[in-house]
Design an enzyme around this catalytic site. Structure first.
Site, PDB file in Angstrom:
ATOM      1  N   GLU A  10       4.652  26.386   1.905  1.00 57.53           N
ATOM      2  CA  GLU A  10       4.007  27.670   1.620  1.00 57.53           C
ATOM      3  C   GLU A  10       5.004  28.800   1.913  1.00 57.53           C
ATOM      4  OE1 GLU A  10       0.928  29.167   4.326  1.00 57.53           O
ATOM      5  OE2 GLU A  10      -0.234  29.813   2.594  1.00 57.53           O
ATOM      6  N   TRP A  52      -3.505  38.640   9.124  1.00 50.69           N
ATOM      7  CA  TRP A  52      -3.226  40.043   8.794  1.00 50.69           C
ATOM      8  C   TRP A  52      -3.363  40.371   7.324  1.00 50.69           C
ATOM      9  CZ3 TRP A  52       0.610  39.556   5.312  1.00 50.69           C
ATOM     10  CH2 TRP A  52       1.447  38.457   5.424  1.00 50.69           C
ATOM     11  N   ASN A  53      -3.483  39.368   6.446  1.00 51.23           N
ATOM     12  CA  ASN A  53      -3.324  39.716   5.026  1.00 51.23           C
ATOM     13  C   ASN A  53      -4.565  40.381   4.425  1.00 51.23           C
ATOM     14  OD1 ASN A  53      -4.542  37.195   5.261  1.00 51.23           O
ATOM     15  ND2 ASN A  53      -3.917  36.595   3.223  1.00 51.23           N
ATOM     16  N   GLY A 103      -5.960  31.277   9.111  1.00 52.47           N
ATOM     17  CA  GLY A 103      -4.547  31.517   9.403  1.00 52.47           C
ATOM     18  C   GLY A 103      -3.714  30.333   8.960  1.00 52.47           C
ATOM     19  N   CYS A 127      -3.711  33.377   0.766  1.00 58.63           N
ATOM     20  CA  CYS A 127      -3.773  31.934   0.997  1.00 58.63           C
ATOM     21  C   CYS A 127      -3.888  31.179  -0.314  1.00 58.63           C
ATOM     22  CB  CYS A 127      -4.952  31.614   1.893  1.00 58.63           C
ATOM     23  SG  CYS A 127      -6.499  32.320   1.308  1.00 58.63           S
ATOM     24  N   GLU A 176      -9.788  27.834   7.885  1.00 58.40           N
ATOM     25  CA  GLU A 176      -9.343  28.210   6.540  1.00 58.40           C
ATOM     26  C   GLU A 176      -7.844  28.417   6.636  1.00 58.40           C
ATOM     27  OE1 GLU A 176     -13.147  30.244   4.541  1.00 58.40           O
ATOM     28  OE2 GLU A 176     -12.041  31.543   5.898  1.00 58.40           O
ATOM     29  N   LEU A 177      -7.087  27.538   6.003  1.00 52.28           N
ATOM     30  CA  LEU A 177      -5.649  27.442   6.313  1.00 52.28           C
ATOM     31  C   LEU A 177      -4.792  27.813   5.100  1.00 52.28           C
ATOM     32  CD1 LEU A 177      -5.992  24.174   8.414  1.00 52.28           C
ATOM     33  CD2 LEU A 177      -6.165  26.533   9.179  1.00 52.28           C
ATOM     34  N   LYS A 182     -10.656  38.162  17.505  1.00 56.76           N
ATOM     35  CA  LYS A 182      -9.253  38.380  17.821  1.00 56.76           C
ATOM     36  C   LYS A 182      -8.540  38.676  16.496  1.00 56.76           C
ATOM     37  CE  LYS A 182      -5.502  37.212  18.166  1.00 56.76           C
ATOM     38  NZ  LYS A 182      -4.375  37.940  17.560  1.00 56.76           N
TER      39      LYS A 182
HETATM   40  P1  NAD Z   1      -1.172  32.773  11.934  1.00 61.89           P
HETATM   41  O1  NAD Z   1      -1.694  31.383  11.967  1.00 61.89           O
HETATM   42  O2  NAD Z   1       0.174  33.044  12.452  1.00 61.89           O
HETATM   43  O3  NAD Z   1      -2.157  33.724  12.769  1.00 61.89           O
HETATM   44  C1  NAD Z   1      -3.561  33.754  12.518  1.00 61.89           C
HETATM   45  C2  NAD Z   1      -4.255  34.280  13.755  1.00 61.89           C
HETATM   46  O4  NAD Z   1      -4.102  33.340  14.836  1.00 61.89           O
HETATM   47  C3  NAD Z   1      -3.704  35.614  14.274  1.00 61.89           C
HETATM   48  O5  NAD Z   1      -4.770  36.417  14.723  1.00 61.89           O
HETATM   49  C4  NAD Z   1      -2.853  35.172  15.442  1.00 61.89           C
HETATM   50  O6  NAD Z   1      -2.663  36.174  16.429  1.00 61.89           O
HETATM   51  C5  NAD Z   1      -3.653  34.019  16.009  1.00 61.89           C
HETATM   52  N1  NAD Z   1      -2.876  33.068  16.832  1.00 61.89           N
HETATM   53  C6  NAD Z   1      -1.534  32.938  16.915  1.00 61.89           C
HETATM   54  N2  NAD Z   1      -1.222  31.931  17.764  1.00 61.89           N
HETATM   55  C7  NAD Z   1      -2.397  31.433  18.232  1.00 61.89           C
HETATM   56  C8  NAD Z   1      -2.737  30.368  19.116  1.00 61.89           C
HETATM   57  N3  NAD Z   1      -1.801  29.606  19.701  1.00 61.89           N
HETATM   58  N4  NAD Z   1      -4.060  30.116  19.347  1.00 61.89           N
HETATM   59  C9  NAD Z   1      -5.012  30.853  18.734  1.00 61.89           C
HETATM   60  N5  NAD Z   1      -4.747  31.870  17.875  1.00 61.89           N
HETATM   61  C10 NAD Z   1      -3.450  32.158  17.631  1.00 61.89           C
HETATM   62  O7  NAD Z   1      -1.338  33.270  10.429  1.00 61.89           O
HETATM   63  P2  NAD Z   1      -0.889  34.666   9.788  1.00 61.89           P
HETATM   64  O8  NAD Z   1       0.597  34.700   9.694  1.00 61.89           O
HETATM   65  O9  NAD Z   1      -1.575  35.779  10.491  1.00 61.89           O
HETATM   66  O10 NAD Z   1      -1.530  34.536   8.330  1.00 61.89           O
HETATM   67  C11 NAD Z   1      -0.923  33.855   7.290  1.00 61.89           C
HETATM   68  C12 NAD Z   1      -1.477  32.450   7.133  1.00 61.89           C
HETATM   69  O11 NAD Z   1      -2.895  32.512   7.003  1.00 61.89           O
HETATM   70  C13 NAD Z   1      -0.987  31.763   5.869  1.00 61.89           C
HETATM   71  O12 NAD Z   1      -0.679  30.415   6.140  1.00 61.89           O
HETATM   72  C14 NAD Z   1      -2.184  31.845   4.928  1.00 61.89           C
HETATM   73  O13 NAD Z   1      -2.216  30.855   3.941  1.00 61.89           O
HETATM   74  C15 NAD Z   1      -3.325  31.727   5.887  1.00 61.89           C
HETATM   75  N6  NAD Z   1      -4.550  32.291   5.320  1.00 61.89           N
HETATM   76  C16 NAD Z   1      -5.559  31.462   4.960  1.00 61.89           C
HETATM   77  C17 NAD Z   1      -6.709  31.963   4.362  1.00 61.89           C
HETATM   78  C18 NAD Z   1      -7.847  31.059   3.940  1.00 61.89           C
HETATM   79  O14 NAD Z   1      -8.962  31.552   3.726  1.00 61.89           O
HETATM   80  N7  NAD Z   1      -7.624  29.776   3.787  1.00 61.89           N
HETATM   81  C19 NAD Z   1      -6.837  33.339   4.141  1.00 61.89           C
HETATM   82  C20 NAD Z   1      -5.769  34.158   4.525  1.00 61.89           C
HETATM   83  C21 NAD Z   1      -4.647  33.625   5.116  1.00 61.89           C
END
Ligand code: NAD
Length: 444
Positions: free
Chosen positions: A380, A150-151, A227, A283, A249-250, A174
């Site tokens: 984090e 979402w960010n 995510g 991130c 990308e985590l 998604k």
């Molecule tokens: P999240 O992992 O909770 O969700 C990411 C996505 O995965 C969402 O669309 C969510 O609905 C989906 N999801 C949730 N459960 C799932 C499952 N079991 N299987 C498949 N998909 C599923 O992350 P968030 O809270 O939306 O975002 C924040 C995180 O993202 C932070 O850890 C941040 O560091 C990371 N992030 C990384 C980058 C990068 O480029 N490395 C960029 C932005 C954010």
């Protein structure tokens, strides 16, 4: 209440089960948009559409035709960038100034990958065998499943969408349950740009089900996930189960190292932007400051003085410097991290409260004396919280910076060019910025 559909096979669609959910504006706390609450059946429909498009006319397009569509989409995004930014700020509460900058920058990414579509080429490989011609061809991987947080919903989506379309793939996206709206709008623009039906599909949903179904779908050849580390691990397992490719990308706990010879005012500005931009919800947030003991007091004083004057408020107001966090749950998480840091012995020197504004706000927060054994040095936060520690030698700075399971980014502040390159090379991070932070460009 505004109402949006999913986007399947070029059309707005309700979910198969007919359910909807509401997304909330983090600044007002009010629900403002209703979107379909999709499930595995919707993912099946979207993947079927993406597969049909891959086998249909899209699969037969030339690279030039794909580049043309990407450039038309870039033009439409340019036309609508301000409206897209306003929607994104409503969905995730980020400063309008930041979402505007991101949305106005998207055409650059789309056009860059349009260029790559036209210039990618295979190779002819010389061989000792007579009368044999050996060559490689670039071919699309297939249906790509893109899962986005979402960010920075549109920017992170375009990182996946633009190269996938350039390569001739089709997609099922998604978006995060918190920020579905701009993704659906981008898909509508792609249809307007002439992208054939079924090439770019969007399945929305309130819970994890559509993401889980997409990651495990047998007809999805590659998953591009951005995510959290925790969900990324589940996605990688699901993809590996059927030998699908995945890119992940985590999260991060990125260190910024400030040497005693650094320009401290420049470092202050870079450090503050690195951790407090987007309310710390990036991130690559530079969430750990490692500063040489000789300049610790001076730099900390500069940081605290500025952090205390950062104006919190309405993310759409021109004079606001930091907006709210993205949800009440996010605020609870950030508060918990700060409380645990204080329990562990860190010294709170700025912020540590909601800025007196209530809602989802959290004031720019700095904790000093955060040693490597403390939870704040490892976990984090994904919020505006800077953890400060000191070092005496270059080797100690590098050791502390690398003492994290994350490997996303790092920053180095020094006026000694040799030290800059030595340190950058020694850091175990995918991106290292020197005397700047959070700069991005499609060419890199
Ligand atoms: P999240 O992992 O909770 O969700 C990411 C996505 O995965 C969402 O669309 C969510 O609905 C989906 N999801 C949730 N459960 C799932 C499952 N079991 N299987 C498949 N998909 C599923 O992350 P968030 O809270 O939306 O975002 C924040 C995180 O993202 C932070 O850890 C941040 O560091 C990371 N992030 C990384 C980058 C990068 O480029 N490395 C960029 C932005 C954010």
């Amino acid at each position: 209440m505004d109402r949006y559909g999913m986007h399947i096979d070029g059309r707005p669609e309700a979910g198969q089960a007919g359910r909807e959910y509401e997304t909330v504006d983090p600044f007002t706390g009010q629900a403002w948009a209703a979107v379909p609450d999709g499930d595995g059946a919707d993912v099946d429909r979207a993947v079927a559409a993406a597969r049909a498009a891959l086998r249909g006319p899209w699969g037969a397009t030339t690279p030039t035709a794909r580049a043309d569509v990407l450039r038309r989409l870039a033009d439409l995004v340019e036309r609508d960038a301000d409206a897209l930014a306003a929607l994104e700020t409503r969905d995730n509460g980020k400063l309008l100034a930041e979402t505007l900058a991101q949305c106005r920058g998207l055409p650059h990414w789309l056009r860059y990958f349009a260029g790559l579509a036209e210039t990618a080429r295979g190779a002819v490989i010389p061989t000792a065998k007579a009368n044999v011609l050996v060559y490689t061809r670039e071919e699309p991987v297939g249906v790509v499943g893109a899962i986005v947080p979402w960010n920075s919903p549109l920017l992170l989506l375009v990182f996946k969408l633009a190269p996938a379309l350039a390569a001739g793939c089709t997609l099922v996206v998604k978006p995060s349950e918190q920020t579905p709206v701009t993704t659906v709008e981008l898909a509508r623009l792609a249809t307007e740009a002439g992208l054939p039906d079924g090439v770019f599909n969007v399945v929305t949903g309130a819970g994890p089900e559509p993401g889980t179904a997409l990651a495990a779908h047998p007809d999805v050849a590659m998953i591009a996930f951005t995510g959290s580390t925790e969900i990324g691990r589940l996605v990688a397992h699901a993809a590996a189960e059927r030998f699908a490719r995945s890119t992940l990308e985590l999260g991060g706990k990125s260190a910024q190292i400030v040497f005693a010879d650094a320009d401290l005012e420049a470092a202050r500005d870079g450090l503050l932007a690195g951790i407090f931009a987007a309310t710390g919800q990036t991130c690559v947030a530079g969430s750990r400051l490692l500063v040489h003991r000789d300049v610790h007091d001076e730099l900390l004083a500069l940081l605290v003085a500025r952090a205390d004057t950062i104006r919190l408020g309405d993310p759409t107001a021109a004079d606001t410097e930091m907006g709210p966090l993205s949800s009440p749950a996010q605020q609870t998480r950030v508060r918990g991290h700060v409380e645990r840091a204080v329990e562990d012995g860190a010294r709170l020197v700025a912020g540590g409260h909601d800025g007196g504004l209530g809602g989802c706000f959290w004031a720019p927060t700095i904790l000093d004396g955060v040693t490597p054994d403390m939870r704040l040095a490892r976990d984090e936060v994904f919020g505006p919280v800077l953890a400060v520690d000191v070092f005496d030698t270059d080797a100690e700075a590098i050791e502390k910076a690398n003492a994290t399971p994350f490997g996303l980014a790092a920053g180095v502040w020094t006026t000694d060019i040799g030290r800059a390159h030595r340190t950058a090379a020694a850091l175990d991070a995918g991106t290292v910025w020197v005397n700047t932070y959070r700069m991005m460009a499609p060419e890199v």
